[in-house]
Write a protein that holds these residues in place. Structure first.
Motif, mmCIF file in Angstrom:
data_model
loop_
_atom_site.group_PDB
_atom_site.id
_atom_site.type_symbol
_atom_site.label_atom_id
_atom_site.label_comp_id
_atom_site.label_asym_id
_atom_site.label_seq_id
_atom_site.Cartn_x
_atom_site.Cartn_y
_atom_site.Cartn_z
ATOM 1 N N PRO A 15 0.735 -1.206 -0.279
ATOM 2 C CA PRO A 15 -0.019 -0.181 -0.011
ATOM 3 C C PRO A 15 0.855 1.371 -0.156
ATOM 4 O O PRO A 15 2.046 1.260 0.413
ATOM 5 C CB PRO A 15 -0.971 -0.035 1.357
ATOM 6 C CG PRO A 15 -0.092 -0.900 2.001
ATOM 7 C CD PRO A 15 0.888 -1.921 1.357
ATOM 8 N N TYR B 170 -10.026 4.573 -1.437
ATOM 9 C CA TYR B 170 -8.895 3.586 -1.455
ATOM 10 C C TYR B 170 -9.153 2.691 0.019
ATOM 11 O O TYR B 170 -8.875 3.396 0.990
ATOM 12 C CB TYR B 170 -7.693 4.170 -1.539
ATOM 13 C CG TYR B 170 -6.997 4.900 -2.954
ATOM 14 C CD1 TYR B 170 -6.858 3.931 -3.969
ATOM 15 C CD2 TYR B 170 -7.322 6.148 -2.994
ATOM 16 C CE1 TYR B 170 -6.730 4.777 -5.279
ATOM 17 C CE2 TYR B 170 -7.026 6.660 -4.316
ATOM 18 C CZ TYR B 170 -6.895 6.000 -5.338
ATOM 19 O OH TYR B 170 -6.733 6.293 -6.824
ATOM 20 N N THR B 171 -9.024 1.438 -0.052
ATOM 21 C CA THR B 171 -9.220 0.518 1.085
ATOM 22 C C THR B 171 -7.552 0.746 1.706
ATOM 23 O O THR B 171 -6.857 1.242 1.149
ATOM 24 C CB THR B 171 -9.495 -0.788 0.917
ATOM 25 O OG1 THR B 171 -8.719 -1.240 -0.165
ATOM 26 C CG2 THR B 171 -10.922 -0.783 0.082
ATOM 27 N N ASN B 172 -7.578 0.127 2.871
ATOM 28 C CA ASN B 172 -6.289 -0.032 3.480
ATOM 29 C C ASN B 172 -5.268 -1.111 2.922
ATOM 30 O O ASN B 172 -4.146 -1.162 3.204
ATOM 31 C CB ASN B 172 -6.451 -0.518 4.988
ATOM 32 C CG ASN B 172 -7.327 -1.844 5.047
ATOM 33 O OD1 ASN B 172 -7.753 -2.315 4.294
ATOM 34 N ND2 ASN B 172 -7.171 -2.459 6.428
ATOM 35 N N GLN B 173 -5.827 -1.934 1.755
ATOM 36 C CA GLN B 173 -4.844 -2.632 1.113
ATOM 37 C C GLN B 173 -4.240 -1.781 -0.091
ATOM 38 O O GLN B 173 -3.261 -2.154 -0.552
ATOM 39 C CB GLN B 173 -5.642 -3.886 0.346
ATOM 40 C CG GLN B 173 -6.488 -4.667 1.378
ATOM 41 C CD GLN B 173 -5.496 -5.454 2.145
ATOM 42 O OE1 GLN B 173 -4.281 -5.900 2.049
ATOM 43 N NE2 GLN B 173 -5.849 -5.899 3.268
ATOM 44 N N GLN B 174 -4.578 -0.471 -0.318
ATOM 45 C CA GLN B 174 -3.949 0.094 -1.263
ATOM 46 C C GLN B 174 -3.439 1.585 -0.773
ATOM 47 O O GLN B 174 -2.593 1.960 -1.334
ATOM 48 C CB GLN B 174 -5.226 0.747 -2.441
ATOM 49 C CG GLN B 174 -5.977 -0.446 -2.849
ATOM 50 C CD GLN B 174 -7.205 -0.004 -3.808
ATOM 51 O OE1 GLN B 174 -7.992 0.685 -3.629
ATOM 52 N NE2 GLN B 174 -6.985 -0.434 -5.104
ATOM 53 N N THR C 221 -8.202 1.385 12.032
ATOM 54 C CA THR C 221 -8.956 0.625 10.718
ATOM 55 C C THR C 221 -10.625 1.099 10.793
ATOM 56 O O THR C 221 -11.225 0.585 11.954
ATOM 57 C CB THR C 221 -8.705 -0.472 10.426
ATOM 58 O OG1 THR C 221 -7.301 -0.712 10.266
ATOM 59 C CG2 THR C 221 -9.346 -1.134 8.910
ATOM 60 N N SER D 157 -8.118 2.906 6.147
ATOM 61 C CA SER D 157 -7.285 3.470 6.928
ATOM 62 C C SER D 157 -7.612 4.957 7.503
ATOM 63 O O SER D 157 -7.738 5.785 6.655
ATOM 64 C CB SER D 157 -5.746 3.384 6.568
ATOM 65 O OG SER D 157 -4.817 3.885 7.517
#
Length: 611
Positions: free
Chosen positions: A135, A259-263, A297, A306
């Protein structure tokens, strides 16, 4: 033929010579107009030869910037021009303007070429770590310039701050002597940037006077600084049960919108100094007692995101409310107690004082609620106003109890000459013939039933209850007035007087004093045989027999003291008790109130803060 070819050959040689001279003149550098004002420090280099590059010239930023770009190679003419401009100085030692302008022009051209090369294969829609499985990390810090106002009615707060974001995009890294480049904000439309927004924001805007207050800076390693000046208006859920001795925690939640916490991952930069304040910053209604920040989170329907969370813990100033609400309420309640020292027969004075206190408290209560939301619970200020109301109403009810034990119609009666008439001319025989109520009044002394009938024996002509002087029932009698009202001692009575023996005692006037303007009568009796509790119960019950018994006891006491005595109501026992009970209980209430709300300190924790 030889004679003809020889001139042609000479003409051709002449043309070639002229061409060579013209080419040489176009390639030479003209002398600037200010060269006569400068003093050369070294010999000038030949025009067509490669100049000697000294260590000083090699260390120059322009030479290095040209060497940093593989697509731009300095020509001998460029180097000759630069060496000449650097080899001359003014007499005072400063560089010529031509060199400075030429250096700035080449540097800006170099930066433009650099940015064009960096953005040639740049994809704006992709994250800096696209395809790497990691990320992108965005680090954030905030510098707060001012904060406030904090509104309890809308439950929000405002602040003016510098909001900074840092991230690294290796696609924009470069090499060269320049460590960082300050770019125009137009570059924001050509590079990737995080979609940061405020979760609890209500209305925020960027300052645009005189230009948009934004800053964009690019480092050699691809690090990007994006700073902007914002005014943020965010929600602040408040618990107003302890208002105005309350403490509030106003949060600010920051995160990515898409954008999620994976990105994309948000972090605080410099944990110890992530959120700071300009020195000297203060709030008008609150004190900033502490501040907490964290990153966590947040889960939404779209996924896990995030989030950065900062909480401003505030303590309210109580000085304004002490001056505007608490002190006036206490003084009004104390002022209502003045009625305990006012005579029990001054009904209008005591009632007017209590009603005025209640109305004043109503005005203060309504004014204090204008800036508060309509919450479902009572605040600390509401409890104090309510108790002040109760004390003022209790003062009014206390006087109602005192007045209940004071016979109706008692009070100060002014002696006015026009209110009295001479009845000496009326024939006694005609008065006894027209009304037999006088005989009935003698019988009424012996029986309670006859006493009720006597109270209705009223002269139809003058509406006056007439009786003999020795009657003990208490009807208004014909009394000789002092010489101040009439020269001779004649008999007078009040015009249109109607005195009821059940509710009123006779008016007793002094016979010898002429300067007194008002007279009072007695209504306070000796303690009855029954207990005081039983007496209060009979009064509340409205027992008619007990009431008549008190009338008879008062009449008997009056007749025993003599006709010439003046009777005045004594101070009520209820007033004497209230003079001590009310101040003591109100002082105890204030002590408990300020201990409960003033000494209470709310402990802030992340579990108690509403994000």
């Amino acid at each position: 033929m030889l004679t003809l070819k020889r001139p042609v050959w000479l003409f051709a040689c002449f043309i070639v010579y002229i061409s060579v001279i013209g080419w040489h003149g176009s390639q030479s550098t003209p002398t600037p107009p200010f060269m006569d004002q400068i003093t050369p420090t070294t010999a000038s280099s030949p025009v067509l030869k490669m100049p000697k590059i000294t260590s000083e010239f090699r260390a120059g930023r322009i030479y290095e910037s040209f060497r940093a770009l593989p697509s731009v190679k300095p020509t001998p003419q460029m180097l000759t021009m630069l060496s000449r401009s650097r080899s001359v100085r003014f007499a005072n030692g400063s560089e010529p303007f031509a060199y400075r302008s030429m250096s700035a022009d080449m540097l800006s051209r170099n930066i433009s070429i650099l940015l064009e090369n960096l953005l040639k294969h740049y994809e704006q829609s992709q994250l800096p770590t696209h395809g790497q499985g990691l990320p992108t990390v965005v680090r954030t810090n905030i510098l707060i310039r001012s904060m406030g106002p904090v509104s309890e009615l809308d439950m929000d707060y405002s602040m003016d701050c510098y909001f900074r974001q840092y991230w690294r995009d290796k696609r924009l890294s470069f090499k060269g002597p320049i460590k960082s480049l300050s770019l125009s904000i137009k570059m924001l439309d050509k590079i990737w940037r995080p979609d940061t927004y405020f979760y609890n924001g209500k209305h925020s805007h960027i300052h645009t006077i005189t230009v948009p207050n934004k800053l964009l800076r690019l480092d050699q390693d691809g690090g990007i600084l994006y700073s902007m000046r914002l005014t943020i208006k965010a929600t602040c859920p408040m618990e107003l049960k302890n208002f105005p001795m309350d403490r509030q925690s106003c949060p600010l939640v920051i995160g990515s919108y898409g954008y999620t916490n994976q990105q994309l991952v948000y972090e605080w930069k410099n944990q110890d100094d992530a959120v700071s304040f300009v020195p000297g910053m203060t709030l008008n209604q609150f004190d900033l007692i502490s501040m907490m920040h964290r990153n966590f989170t947040s889960t939404r329907r779209e996924g896990d995101f995030s989030v950065l969370h900062v909480a401003f813990n505030l303590k309210r100033h109580t000085g304004y409310f002490l001056i505007q609400v608490y002190v006036p309420c206490i003084l009004i309640v104390v002022l209502s107690w003045v009625s305990f020292w006012i005579h029990r027969e001054a009904t209008s004075d005591r009632v007017g004082l209590c009603v005025t206190a209640v109305l004043t408290l109503s005005t203060i209560s309504l004014d204090s609620r204008t800036d508060l939301p309509k919450v479902k619970y009572a605040t600390a200020l509401d409890w104090f106003l309510l108790m002040s109301f109760l004390y003022c109403i209790a003062t009014l009810l206390e006087f109602a109890g005192v007045h209940y034990f004071t016979k109706l119609g008692s009070g100060e009666i002014p002696r006015v000459d026009d209110e009295w008439e001479d009845i000496g001319a009326v024939s006694l025989s005609e008065a006894h013939a027209s009304d037999t109520g006088a005989d009935a009044s003698h019988v009424g002394v012996e029986s309670d039933d006859h006493q009720d009938d006597i109270s209705e024996g009223i002269n139809s002509d003058s509406d006056v209850c007439v009786c003999a002087e020795h009657d003990v029932v208490g009807l208004e009698c014909e009394l000789p007035l002092p010489a101040s009202l009439n020269g001779n001692a004649s008999t007078f009575r009040k015009r249109n007087a109607l005195i009821c023996p059940i509710y009123n005692d006779p008016y007793i006037f002094p016979k010898s004093t002429s300067h007194a303007s008002t007279m009072e009568r007695t209504t306070q009796t000796e303690p009855p045989v029954v207990s005081r509790k039983h007496q209060v119960w009979l009064c509340l019950k409205g027992d008619n027999k007990f009431r008549k018994q008190r009338e008879r006891d008062a009449a008997a006491e009056k007749s025993g003291q003599g006709r010439g005595a003046t009777y005045v109501n004594r101070v009520s026992l209820i007033d004497r008790v209230s003079r001590i009970a009310f101040p003591m209980s109100f002082a105890l209430f204030n002590l408990l109130y300020w201990l409960a709300y003033g000494m209470y300190k709310k402990e802030f924790s992340w579990s108690s803060i509403k994000a």
